[in-house]
Design an enzyme around this catalytic site. Sequence first.
Site, PDB file in Angstrom:
ATOM      1  N   LYS A 115       3.551 -75.173 -59.954  1.00  0.00           N
ATOM      2  CA  LYS A 115       3.180 -73.752 -60.029  1.00  0.00           C
ATOM      3  C   LYS A 115       1.746 -73.568 -60.484  1.00  0.00           C
ATOM      4  CE  LYS A 115       7.642 -71.571 -60.287  1.00  0.00           C
ATOM      5  NZ  LYS A 115       8.361 -70.378 -60.630  1.00  0.00           N
ATOM      6  N   LYS A 198       9.342 -74.672 -49.225  1.00  0.00           N
ATOM      7  CA  LYS A 198      10.488 -73.767 -49.430  1.00  0.00           C
ATOM      8  C   LYS A 198      10.043 -72.318 -49.249  1.00  0.00           C
ATOM      9  CE  LYS A 198      10.912 -72.287 -54.195  1.00  0.00           C
ATOM     10  NZ  LYS A 198      11.751 -71.364 -54.842  1.00  0.00           N
ATOM     11  N   LYS A 201       8.911 -65.984 -52.515  1.00  0.00           N
ATOM     12  CA  LYS A 201       8.395 -64.608 -52.551  1.00  0.00           C
ATOM     13  C   LYS A 201       6.874 -64.609 -52.555  1.00  0.00           C
ATOM     14  CE  LYS A 201      11.848 -63.280 -55.938  1.00  0.00           C
ATOM     15  NZ  LYS A 201      11.607 -64.345 -56.926  1.00  0.00           N
TER      16      LYS A 201
HETATM   17  N1  AQP Z   1      13.810 -71.024 -50.327  1.00  0.00           N
HETATM   18  C1  AQP Z   1      14.850 -71.061 -51.149  1.00  0.00           C
HETATM   19  N2  AQP Z   1      15.995 -71.660 -50.769  1.00  0.00           N
HETATM   20  C2  AQP Z   1      17.061 -71.683 -51.609  1.00  0.00           C
HETATM   21  N3  AQP Z   1      17.061 -71.140 -52.843  1.00  0.00           N
HETATM   22  C3  AQP Z   1      15.939 -70.526 -53.253  1.00  0.00           C
HETATM   23  N4  AQP Z   1      15.607 -69.871 -54.407  1.00  0.00           N
HETATM   24  C4  AQP Z   1      14.337 -69.430 -54.313  1.00  0.00           C
HETATM   25  N5  AQP Z   1      13.809 -69.761 -53.124  1.00  0.00           N
HETATM   26  C5  AQP Z   1      14.779 -70.451 -52.439  1.00  0.00           C
HETATM   27  C6  AQP Z   1      16.519 -69.691 -55.529  1.00  0.00           C
HETATM   28  O1  AQP Z   1      16.479 -68.322 -55.924  1.00  0.00           O
HETATM   29  C7  AQP Z   1      16.758 -68.236 -57.315  1.00  0.00           C
HETATM   30  C8  AQP Z   1      15.846 -67.250 -57.980  1.00  0.00           C
HETATM   31  O2  AQP Z   1      14.544 -67.655 -57.829  1.00  0.00           O
HETATM   32  P1  AQP Z   1      13.382 -67.119 -58.765  1.00  0.00           P
HETATM   33  O3  AQP Z   1      12.870 -65.847 -58.236  1.00  0.00           O
HETATM   34  O4  AQP Z   1      13.846 -67.062 -60.170  1.00  0.00           O
HETATM   35  O5  AQP Z   1      12.328 -68.259 -58.705  1.00  0.00           O
HETATM   36  P2  AQP Z   1      11.762 -69.100 -57.515  1.00  0.00           P
HETATM   37  O6  AQP Z   1      12.667 -70.255 -57.210  1.00  0.00           O
HETATM   38  O7  AQP Z   1      10.366 -69.437 -57.893  1.00  0.00           O
HETATM   39  O8  AQP Z   1      11.813 -68.087 -56.275  1.00  0.00           O
HETATM   40  P3  AQP Z   1      10.635 -67.665 -55.340  1.00  0.00           P
HETATM   41  O9  AQP Z   1      11.177 -66.722 -54.327  1.00  0.00           O
HETATM   42  O10 AQP Z   1       9.917 -68.879 -54.837  1.00  0.00           O
HETATM   43  O11 AQP Z   1       9.731 -66.825 -56.305  1.00  0.00           O
HETATM   44  P4  AQP Z   1       8.192 -66.991 -56.707  1.00  0.00           P
HETATM   45  O12 AQP Z   1       7.441 -66.961 -55.413  1.00  0.00           O
HETATM   46  O13 AQP Z   1       7.920 -65.808 -57.572  1.00  0.00           O
HETATM   47  O14 AQP Z   1       8.042 -68.291 -57.438  1.00  0.00           O
HETATM   48  C9  AQP Z   1      16.647 -69.634 -57.892  1.00  0.00           C
HETATM   49  O15 AQP Z   1      17.949 -70.120 -58.218  1.00  0.00           O
HETATM   50  C10 AQP Z   1      16.043 -70.440 -56.774  1.00  0.00           C
HETATM   51  O16 AQP Z   1      16.503 -71.791 -56.776  1.00  0.00           O
END
Ligand code: AQP
Length: 334
Positions: A115, A198, A201
């Site tokens: 990150k 992956k 967001k």
């Molecule tokens: N691409 C993905 N495939 C499967 N699971 C996913 N998760 C996120 N992206 C995928 C799961 O969503 C849950 C919540 O995620 P989060 O918002 O707490 O953090 P993250 O994993 O960092 O999600 P993002 O969308 O990638 O957010 P940003 O861009 O803000 O960092 C988690 O259980 C995650 O595994």
Amino acid sequence: MSTPPRVLSGIQPTAGSFQLGNYLGAVRNWVALQEGNDAYYMVVDLHAITVEQDPAELRDNIRLAYAQIIAAGVDPSTSTLFVQSHVPEHAQLGWVMQCITGFGEASRMTQFKDKSARNGSDHASVGLFTYPILQVADILVYQADGVPVGEDQRQHVELTRDLAQRFNNRYGPTFTVPKALIVKETAKIFDLQDPTAKMSKSMPHGAVFLLDDPEVITKRIKSAVTDSETEVRFDPESKPGVSNLLTILATLTDRDVHTVVTDYDGKGYGALKSDTADAVVEFAEPFAARVRELMSDPAELHRLMTEGSAKAREVASHTLATAYDRLGLIAAGG
Ligand code: AQP
């Protein structure tokens, strides 16, 4: 009657809409886990501020995240659904946990490296560095037995187990040592433009946002990167784009990916994209309508948040008081 296992999970309000991976990889399982478990789900707003957020947007995104969890099927009268910052014990226990974590131990968390590299490591905050330790407190403060997470979070659950055991060994049994519930069939969804990364967001170009208009969703999926062949085959190594579409379609329609493949014998990528887009829209349209409905009654949404955090605090305040006492801190007014 034995008490059901307690499970806990959270999602960051880092965008106005969940992306498809958040739903298929996480929130969909939360809905299933309500059955037979004592489920705690939260909007982890304190984790979102580890990177800079616009205050007005963050406020909206917290409400939207809460509404989306309900719209996805989490029932706030069955599960304890709350906003992390409404329960101050998270941050308080987070400090305690920081004090028993080694600097080297925290430095080995690979998510920080990923990150911070994304944001430019010079700009990475200390909060981003220590966020896995806040996550430890998020879990331990509820004495959770299981934490449903993706493979990428396994290391953080290991840290949670290590710190729980360390505290228990030093100060006496205080915390439940939780297990990672890595749901095997949990779908990992990849970026539509770069199917080796992956879906995220924070990578909006390759993401499908569930609150987008159906036309936008369809266009996104139809312009997904595939490959120069024509055969629809599930082969994540050599055909990551096509395999990702197959995973999305199979998961949304509750079918095995290999069964889905047989539908595309002799058909091209166009048919697969079109069916995948239809399946996503079929889920997203009523989902977005329910979110709009929930957002149109802010007082009710706030009431649910307040009720959720009150339920959560009953457990969290008890755990924190025990931990403070074990450490030798003196209770105020006591
Ligand atoms: N691409 C993905 N495939 C499967 N699971 C996913 N998760 C996120 N992206 C995928 C799961 O969503 C849950 C919540 O995620 P989060 O918002 O707490 O953090 P993250 O994993 O960092 O999600 P993002 O969308 O990638 O957010 P940003 O861009 O803000 O960092 C988690 O259980 C995650 O595994």
